[in-house]
Design a protein around this motif. Sequence first.
Motif, PDB file in Angstrom:
ATOM      1  N   UNK A 133      11.838  -4.984 -67.881  1.00 33.10           N
ATOM      2  CA  UNK A 133      12.414  -5.949 -66.938  1.00 33.10           C
ATOM      3  C   UNK A 133      11.631  -5.839 -65.634  1.00 33.10           C
ATOM      4  N   UNK A 134      10.764  -6.794 -65.388  1.00 32.86           N
ATOM      5  CA  UNK A 134       9.929  -6.783 -64.188  1.00 32.86           C
ATOM      6  C   UNK A 134      10.437  -7.852 -63.213  1.00 32.86           C
TER       7      UNK A 134
ATOM      8  N   UNK B 209      10.626  -8.342 -71.312  1.00 29.93           N
ATOM      9  CA  UNK B 209      11.549  -9.427 -71.678  1.00 29.93           C
ATOM     10  C   UNK B 209      11.815 -10.359 -70.493  1.00 29.93           C
ATOM     11  N   UNK B 210      11.750  -9.810 -69.283  1.00 26.07           N
ATOM     12  CA  UNK B 210      12.009 -10.593 -68.080  1.00 26.07           C
ATOM     13  C   UNK B 210      10.914 -10.278 -67.074  1.00 26.07           C
ATOM     14  N   UNK B 211      10.331 -11.332 -66.508  1.00 32.27           N
ATOM     15  CA  UNK B 211       9.358 -11.153 -65.443  1.00 32.27           C
ATOM     16  C   UNK B 211       9.612 -12.244 -64.415  1.00 32.27           C
ATOM     17  N   UNK B 212       9.723 -11.837 -63.157  1.00 29.26           N
ATOM     18  CA  UNK B 212       9.957 -12.787 -62.088  1.00 29.26           C
ATOM     19  C   UNK B 212       8.822 -13.796 -61.976  1.00 29.26           C
ATOM     20  N   UNK B 213       9.166 -15.007 -61.581  1.00 31.45           N
ATOM     21  CA  UNK B 213       8.162 -16.064 -61.466  1.00 31.45           C
ATOM     22  C   UNK B 213       7.082 -15.710 -60.445  1.00 31.45           C
ATOM     23  N   UNK B 214       7.461 -14.974 -59.394  1.00 30.65           N
ATOM     24  CA  UNK B 214       6.456 -14.591 -58.400  1.00 30.65           C
ATOM     25  C   UNK B 214       5.418 -13.647 -59.005  1.00 30.65           C
ATOM     26  N   UNK B 215       5.835 -12.802 -59.958  1.00 29.54           N
ATOM     27  CA  UNK B 215       4.882 -11.920 -60.633  1.00 29.54           C
ATOM     28  C   UNK B 215       3.928 -12.729 -61.509  1.00 29.54           C
ATOM     29  N   UNK B 216       4.459 -13.689 -62.254  1.00 23.33           N
ATOM     30  CA  UNK B 216       3.603 -14.512 -63.109  1.00 23.33           C
ATOM     31  C   UNK B 216       2.613 -15.329 -62.274  1.00 23.33           C
ATOM     32  N   UNK B 217       3.074 -15.850 -61.157  1.00 23.39           N
ATOM     33  CA  UNK B 217       2.162 -16.605 -60.277  1.00 23.39           C
ATOM     34  C   UNK B 217       1.070 -15.687 -59.720  1.00 23.39           C
ATOM     35  N   UNK B 218       1.435 -14.459 -59.365  1.00 24.65           N
ATOM     36  CA  UNK B 218       0.443 -13.509 -58.852  1.00 24.65           C
ATOM     37  C   UNK B 218      -0.585 -13.175 -59.936  1.00 24.65           C
ATOM     38  N   UNK B 219      -0.131 -12.979 -61.161  1.00 27.05           N
ATOM     39  CA  UNK B 219      -1.052 -12.695 -62.259  1.00 27.05           C
ATOM     40  C   UNK B 219      -1.982 -13.881 -62.521  1.00 27.05           C
TER      41      UNK B 219
ATOM     42  N   UNK C 223      11.271  -6.778 -60.031  1.00 33.79           N
ATOM     43  CA  UNK C 223      11.182  -6.015 -58.787  1.00 33.79           C
ATOM     44  C   UNK C 223      10.589  -6.892 -57.675  1.00 33.79           C
ATOM     45  N   UNK C 224      10.920  -6.594 -56.440  1.00 34.12           N
ATOM     46  CA  UNK C 224      10.257  -7.303 -55.343  1.00 34.12           C
ATOM     47  C   UNK C 224       8.749  -7.051 -55.412  1.00 34.12           C
ATOM     48  N   UNK C 225       7.970  -8.109 -55.249  1.00 31.77           N
ATOM     49  CA  UNK C 225       6.514  -7.986 -55.276  1.00 31.77           C
ATOM     50  C   UNK C 225       6.043  -7.705 -53.853  1.00 31.77           C
ATOM     51  N   UNK C 226       5.732  -6.466 -53.574  1.00 28.93           N
ATOM     52  CA  UNK C 226       5.349  -6.066 -52.228  1.00 28.93           C
ATOM     53  C   UNK C 226       3.845  -6.205 -52.012  1.00 28.93           C
ATOM     54  N   UNK C 227       3.442  -6.168 -50.764  1.00 29.12           N
ATOM     55  CA  UNK C 227       2.016  -6.227 -50.419  1.00 29.12           C
ATOM     56  C   UNK C 227       1.273  -5.047 -51.038  1.00 29.12           C
ATOM     57  N   UNK C 228       1.877  -3.878 -51.027  1.00 33.36           N
ATOM     58  CA  UNK C 228       1.244  -2.691 -51.609  1.00 33.36           C
ATOM     59  C   UNK C 228       0.996  -2.871 -53.108  1.00 33.36           C
ATOM     60  N   UNK C 229       1.971  -3.444 -53.820  1.00 32.89           N
ATOM     61  CA  UNK C 229       1.799  -3.696 -55.254  1.00 32.89           C
ATOM     62  C   UNK C 229       0.731  -4.765 -55.488  1.00 32.89           C
ATOM     63  N   UNK C 230       0.748  -5.813 -54.684  1.00 35.96           N
ATOM     64  CA  UNK C 230      -0.278  -6.859 -54.788  1.00 35.96           C
ATOM     65  C   UNK C 230      -1.668  -6.265 -54.583  1.00 35.96           C
ATOM     66  N   UNK C 231      -1.798  -5.450 -53.546  1.00 34.70           N
ATOM     67  CA  UNK C 231      -3.097  -4.831 -53.240  1.00 34.70           C
ATOM     68  C   UNK C 231      -3.559  -3.922 -54.368  1.00 34.70           C
ATOM     69  N   UNK C 232      -2.625  -3.174 -54.942  1.00 34.84           N
ATOM     70  CA  UNK C 232      -2.981  -2.266 -56.024  1.00 34.84           C
ATOM     71  C   UNK C 232      -3.552  -3.034 -57.217  1.00 34.84           C
TER      72      UNK C 232
END
Length: 119
Positions: A30-31, A61-71, A33-42
């Motif tokens: 289940x992803x 099974x679950x991924x936030x839309x902001x994570x998919x957009x970042x990917x 989680x808030x997508x932080x700048x530190x995670x984005x940078x990593x």
Amino acid sequence: MNVDELGPDEPYRIQEDEEQRRAVVWFAVRCDHPRTKALEDQLANLVASYDRVACEVSRTRVMGSDWLRWLARLTARAKAAGKVLALVGMGETLGRTADVLGLQDELVMKAALDEVWAP
């Protein structure tokens, strides 16, 4: 890696292979989680540092839309640099979410890690 071992504050874990110039990002079941700048940078640094990055999502099974957009943005960065970022093992639910967001054509999807490592 067993993604069930990820802590509640860990959206993913990274496994790096410097010799092969590749990395695997093992995403949590289940992803959301808030997508932080530190995670984005990593993750952006992985794309900058390695030729091939596989995002293993077969158990996700679950991924936030902001994570998919970042990917999707990282996939575009990788392509522009002549590198590969691919989602591995995307299931039906995650695939539908990507489709609803209009990201199906922007994401590179593979069935297995070996497909990401192949030239």
